[in-house]
Design a protein around this motif. Structure first.
Motif: not given
Length: 310
Positions: A107-124, A275-282
């Motif tokens: 599921s981390m490979a997903f990336a929409s057009k408005s994202a800077r990176d895929s979730k996988l790339e951002r996490g790495l 701690l819990f937080s959210t981060h958007t790849t945009s």
């Protein structure tokens, strides 16, 4: 089978890109931030210092053996008295261990057009950059079940190689292990796993007294649900597919469910003072890295920050 191979190819490309991006990101941040954290912690602990497990002469503690460690680390005399394997740790007055878990599931490979990176790339990218900064400050960094804690200056290379040569099934959540009581844990995932599984993970990781941070990395499309008309949604990890005749009618229910899911996670982390937080790849990767640094510096009294987006 084809899907798994495709994901491994995507992961290889993401690791290589994250390697370069994380070095640039880490180099752009003030190294004084890490030194400030060290000074603040030394003041807090006063004359007692920061007793940690590591290289030294004095016995510190026994801890449970972690899958993937060399067998020679096992203290067989202590292990003979129990049904578990134990490692004898020595005292280290400076560095401690930070365990990083970048989710590499499908599921981390997903990336929409408005994202800077895929979730996988951002996490790495963020995991590599954070590891580089921590090691520069004398800390040890490991990946649960994949890489033993290290303070090597080429920690990014070690992490990248460990990930690239990993043949295990890509799991969303870290494997069960027992960190030392003073360890810190950072889990970077989209956290779409059932809350029951997240609760079980937290119970295991916090049982020894370790502190941690969960960061939910999501794509902008997963935040706003910008879909309309007839849309087929495919669950990448074997959950099948579902078709919406008029997807826009699902938006309000979807957003409410996401909010409820996050509230449930936040409730679980709050019980443990995690701690819990959210981060958007945009958004900027540097923003998340700064947030994690600040959270690790003030972990003991940062309950008010839990849940703040980064």
């Amino acid at each position: 089978m084809a899907q798994a191979e495709e994901h491994r190819t995507q992961e290889t490309l993401a690791v290589r890109r994250a390697d370069g991006e994380s070095r640039s990101l880490a180099a752009s941040l003030p190294r004084l931030m890490l030194e400030a954290r060290r000074i603040a912690n030394n003041v807090t602990h006063g004359l007692h210092g920061r007793r940690r497990a590591g290289a030294g002469e004095n016995f510190w503690q026994y801890r449970r053996f972690v899958s993937g460690e060399p067998a020679q680390n096992v203290d067989w005399r202590r292990s003979a008295r129990d049904d578990h394997l134990y490692v004898r740790e020595l005292e280290w007055e400076a560095a401690h261990t930070v365990w990083l878990w970048p989710d590499r599931s499908l599921s981390m490979a997903f990336a929409s057009k408005s994202a800077r990176d895929s979730k996988l790339e951002r996490g790495l990218i963020v995991a590599f950059a954070l590891a580089d900064l921590l090691v520069a400050g004398g800390e040890r960094v490991g990946i649960p079940g994949l890489m033993n804690p290290t303070s090597s200056n080429n920690v990014i290379d070690k992490m990248a190689q460990a990930i690239l040569h990993d043949t295990a099934t890509r799991s969303s959540l870290p494997p069960s292990f027992v960190p030392s009581s003073r360890a810190e844990i950072v889990v970077l995932s989209d956290f779409w796993s059932p809350v029951g599984e997240i609760r079980q993970m937290l119970a295991g990781l916090s049982a020894s007294g370790a502190h941690g941070t969960l960061v939910q990395i999501v794509d902008p499309a997963e935040e706003s649900f910008p879909y309309a008309g007839r849309v087929e949604f495919v669950e990448p990890e074997g959950g099948g597919a579902i078709t919406a005749g008029r997807a826009e009618k699902w938006a309000s229910d979807y957003i409410a469910l996401v909010a409820a899911h996050r509230d449930a996670i936040r409730a679980e982390t709050s019980k443990l003072d995690w701690l819990f937080s959210t981060h958007t790849t945009s958004r900027s990767a540097a923003e998340l890295l700064l947030f994690l640094h600040a959270g690790m510096t003030t972990a003991k009294d940062a309950g008010g920050k839990a849940g703040r987006g980064a």
